[in-house]
Every structure is written in C-alpha cells, then in structure tokens.
Design a protein around this motif. Sequence first.
Motif, PDB file in Angstrom:
ATOM      1  N   ALA A  80      -4.651  17.124  55.826  1.00  0.00           N
ATOM      2  CA  ALA A  80      -3.734  16.265  54.503  1.00  0.00           C
ATOM      3  C   ALA A  80      -2.426  15.647  55.391  1.00  0.00           C
ATOM      4  O   ALA A  80      -2.067  16.110  56.541  1.00  0.00           O
ATOM      5  CB  ALA A  80      -3.243  17.609  53.669  1.00  0.00           C
ATOM      6  N   GLU A  81      -2.177  14.741  54.607  1.00  0.00           N
ATOM      7  CA  GLU A  81      -1.010  13.894  55.198  1.00  0.00           C
ATOM      8  C   GLU A  81       0.335  14.803  55.086  1.00  0.00           C
ATOM      9  O   GLU A  81       0.270  15.675  54.317  1.00  0.00           O
ATOM     10  CB  GLU A  81      -0.718  12.532  54.634  1.00  0.00           C
ATOM     11  N   ARG A  82       1.222  14.612  55.952  1.00  0.00           N
ATOM     12  CA  ARG A  82       2.288  15.541  55.974  1.00  0.00           C
ATOM     13  C   ARG A  82       3.231  15.190  54.629  1.00  0.00           C
ATOM     14  O   ARG A  82       3.754  16.392  54.185  1.00  0.00           O
ATOM     15  CB  ARG A  82       3.147  15.115  57.338  1.00  0.00           C
ATOM     16  N   ARG A  83       3.220  14.078  54.268  1.00  0.00           N
ATOM     17  CA  ARG A  83       4.131  13.869  53.065  1.00  0.00           C
ATOM     18  C   ARG A  83       3.706  14.467  51.912  1.00  0.00           C
ATOM     19  O   ARG A  83       4.232  15.091  50.955  1.00  0.00           O
ATOM     20  CB  ARG A  83       3.962  12.325  52.717  1.00  0.00           C
ATOM     21  N   MET A  84       2.219  14.650  51.945  1.00  0.00           N
ATOM     22  CA  MET A  84       1.335  15.412  50.772  1.00  0.00           C
ATOM     23  C   MET A  84       1.717  16.885  50.888  1.00  0.00           C
ATOM     24  O   MET A  84       1.905  17.669  50.023  1.00  0.00           O
ATOM     25  CB  MET A  84      -0.198  15.337  50.775  1.00  0.00           C
ATOM     26  N   VAL A  85       1.806  17.366  51.838  1.00  0.00           N
ATOM     27  CA  VAL A  85       2.051  18.885  52.276  1.00  0.00           C
ATOM     28  C   VAL A  85       3.461  19.229  52.031  1.00  0.00           C
ATOM     29  O   VAL A  85       3.813  20.048  51.197  1.00  0.00           O
ATOM     30  CB  VAL A  85       1.919  19.328  53.942  1.00  0.00           C
ATOM     31  N   VAL A  86       4.329  18.314  52.409  1.00  0.00           N
ATOM     32  CA  VAL A  86       5.689  18.291  52.089  1.00  0.00           C
ATOM     33  C   VAL A  86       6.175  18.230  50.619  1.00  0.00           C
ATOM     34  O   VAL A  86       6.757  19.089  50.020  1.00  0.00           O
ATOM     35  CB  VAL A  86       6.780  17.419  52.813  1.00  0.00           C
ATOM     36  N   ALA A  87       5.730  17.381  49.849  1.00  0.00           N
ATOM     37  CA  ALA A  87       5.611  17.231  48.218  1.00  0.00           C
ATOM     38  C   ALA A  87       5.159  18.413  47.760  1.00  0.00           C
ATOM     39  O   ALA A  87       5.859  19.018  46.819  1.00  0.00           O
ATOM     40  CB  ALA A  87       4.939  15.869  47.876  1.00  0.00           C
ATOM     41  N   THR A  88       4.033  19.008  48.268  1.00  0.00           N
ATOM     42  CA  THR A  88       3.506  19.938  47.597  1.00  0.00           C
ATOM     43  C   THR A  88       4.247  21.256  47.476  1.00  0.00           C
ATOM     44  O   THR A  88       4.583  22.183  46.328  1.00  0.00           O
ATOM     45  CB  THR A  88       2.113  20.488  47.793  1.00  0.00           C
ATOM     46  N   ILE A  89       4.770  21.512  48.627  1.00  0.00           N
ATOM     47  CA  ILE A  89       5.614  22.890  49.068  1.00  0.00           C
ATOM     48  C   ILE A  89       7.101  22.716  48.323  1.00  0.00           C
ATOM     49  O   ILE A  89       7.638  23.663  47.663  1.00  0.00           O
ATOM     50  CB  ILE A  89       5.904  23.074  50.411  1.00  0.00           C
ATOM     51  N   ALA A  90       7.447  21.552  48.438  1.00  0.00           N
ATOM     52  CA  ALA A  90       8.733  21.138  47.757  1.00  0.00           C
ATOM     53  C   ALA A  90       8.738  21.499  46.106  1.00  0.00           C
ATOM     54  O   ALA A  90       9.706  22.039  45.561  1.00  0.00           O
ATOM     55  CB  ALA A  90       9.211  19.927  47.987  1.00  0.00           C
ATOM     56  N   THR A  91       7.694  20.939  45.586  1.00  0.00           N
ATOM     57  CA  THR A  91       7.448  21.300  44.128  1.00  0.00           C
ATOM     58  C   THR A  91       7.381  22.591  44.004  1.00  0.00           C
ATOM     59  O   THR A  91       7.932  23.006  42.806  1.00  0.00           O
ATOM     60  CB  THR A  91       6.130  20.326  43.711  1.00  0.00           C
ATOM     61  N   MET A  92       6.699  23.312  44.712  1.00  0.00           N
ATOM     62  CA  MET A  92       6.769  24.838  44.421  1.00  0.00           C
ATOM     63  C   MET A  92       8.008  25.526  44.469  1.00  0.00           C
ATOM     64  O   MET A  92       8.250  26.397  43.704  1.00  0.00           O
ATOM     65  CB  MET A  92       5.643  25.451  45.561  1.00  0.00           C
ATOM     66  N   LEU A  93       8.716  25.207  45.581  1.00  0.00           N
ATOM     67  CA  LEU A  93      10.128  25.850  45.609  1.00  0.00           C
ATOM     68  C   LEU A  93      11.023  25.392  44.576  1.00  0.00           C
ATOM     69  O   LEU A  93      11.740  26.223  43.916  1.00  0.00           O
ATOM     70  CB  LEU A  93      10.723  25.335  46.975  1.00  0.00           C
ATOM     71  N   ALA A  94      10.975  24.226  44.017  1.00  0.00           N
ATOM     72  CA  ALA A  94      11.855  23.677  42.980  1.00  0.00           C
ATOM     73  C   ALA A  94      11.293  24.566  41.704  1.00  0.00           C
ATOM     74  O   ALA A  94      12.235  24.961  40.925  1.00  0.00           O
ATOM     75  CB  ALA A  94      11.538  22.292  42.585  1.00  0.00           C
ATOM     76  N   ASN A  95       9.913  24.778  41.435  1.00  0.00           N
ATOM     77  CA  ASN A  95       9.538  25.380  40.414  1.00  0.00           C
ATOM     78  C   ASN A  95       9.894  27.000  40.341  1.00  0.00           C
ATOM     79  O   ASN A  95       9.836  27.680  39.499  1.00  0.00           O
ATOM     80  CB  ASN A  95       7.870  25.511  40.247  1.00  0.00           C
ATOM     81  N   ILE A  96      10.319  27.463  41.599  1.00  0.00           N
ATOM     82  CA  ILE A  96      10.557  28.674  41.747  1.00  0.00           C
ATOM     83  C   ILE A  96      12.342  28.871  41.405  1.00  0.00           C
ATOM     84  O   ILE A  96      12.558  29.907  40.542  1.00  0.00           O
ATOM     85  CB  ILE A  96      10.402  29.234  43.197  1.00  0.00           C
TER      86      ILE A  96
END
Length: 217
Positions: A193-209
């Motif tokens: 996966a592209e790094r930007r996609m990995v970063v965006a996905t994990i950032a979304t998870m953290l924000a949702n927490i």
Amino acid sequence: MSAVTDTSGRAYGGESAADRDDRRRKQLMDAGLRVFGSTGYRAATVRGLCREAKIADRHFYQYFDKTEDLLLAVYSECIAQLTNSVAEVMAELDPDSGLKAVAEQLLEPFFRAVEDPHLARVVWLEVLGVSQRVEQTYLEVMQQFGTLLLGYLRTFAGDVPSSPDLDVDLLATAAIGAISHTAMTWYQSGYAAERRMVVATIATMLANIVEPLQSRS
C-alpha cells in the motif's frame, strides 16, 4: 607524522582511544541492524557480525556480553528513531487542525521510518520469542509508545475524561497494537500500500477512538 601508540591505547593514526571505541561500537550497531534486519537474529553469530562490522572478533566483547545484548541495543536505537520521528513534528503542528489531520502529521514520519525494512524487521519480528528479558522490553516499549502517541493527541483533543468503564492505559495498548500490527503487515507485504493510504487509514482510526471520548467530558 601520524600519531601512533602502543597497545595501552591512547591514540593511533590521530584517533583517540575514546573515538576508536565509539567508532567500533557504531560499526557493530550498524552491522547488527543490517544482519538482524536481513538474515535475522537467530542466524547471527559474533564472528559474522564482526566481519560485517569490519572489526576483530575480540572487540565485540568490549561492548556486549552476547548477541542478545547487541539486539537490544539495536532495537532501542530503532525505537528511538521512531519516537524521535514523531516528537520532531510536534512543534510544527497546527493547533487549529482537526484531530485526524493532527494524527496524519504525527504518523507520516513514523511510517516513513518504517519503510526502512531493516528497522521494521528488527522492531516487529526479530525481538519476538528471543527471551523473557527481550519480550518484557518489547511489551514495555510498545506500551510507552502508545501512551506517548495518545499524549500527543490529547495535547490537541484535550484529556480523556475519567470513567469507570474506561482504562486509559488499555486504550493506549489498543491504539499501539493496531498501529504496530499495521506496520508489521505493511512491511511483510513489501509495502504494497502507498504510505499516504496507510497514514490516512490509521489516522482515521485514532480520530474515531479519541473524538467520541471528547463528548463525554
């Protein structure tokens, strides 16, 4: 004429004993990262590490008692690199950014560092199952990193309110567990996966927490 001394040690070729020790130790650390991060810790030998470091075998024991000690030293250096990658962007964060944007800014340098395959293999694979001592170090470091990351997010989101059904330490464990597993599987996929996609996905998870917790305060 260049400086030369006897085996007692002070200077040789203009290099002091302290500088020589620092250089040899760094050569061993660099060799450890390359060897543990490629062929693996279990295949490593003192002789092989010293050959990779281009130093005599006897010098290994000036700095480490056994290869496990070198593994822990290399691991600590890798963790320091990951931690510093996040800490260094703190001063540059926009306090008016949304929580997801802040998380992305924190995670971008972290996952950029993870793109070093030697570092990734040492941090997420080679320290597992070595010994109780190494395992305990791994668990403590992961917990500390999770607490650190949530602490950075709370700087912008505010403190997580206390609650009888919420344990902040467990929340940190859950957060770093998700990040850690993602980093490991990303490395094992060959960084598919592209790094930007990995970063965006994990950032979304953290924000949702974190964001739902803000409404509880």
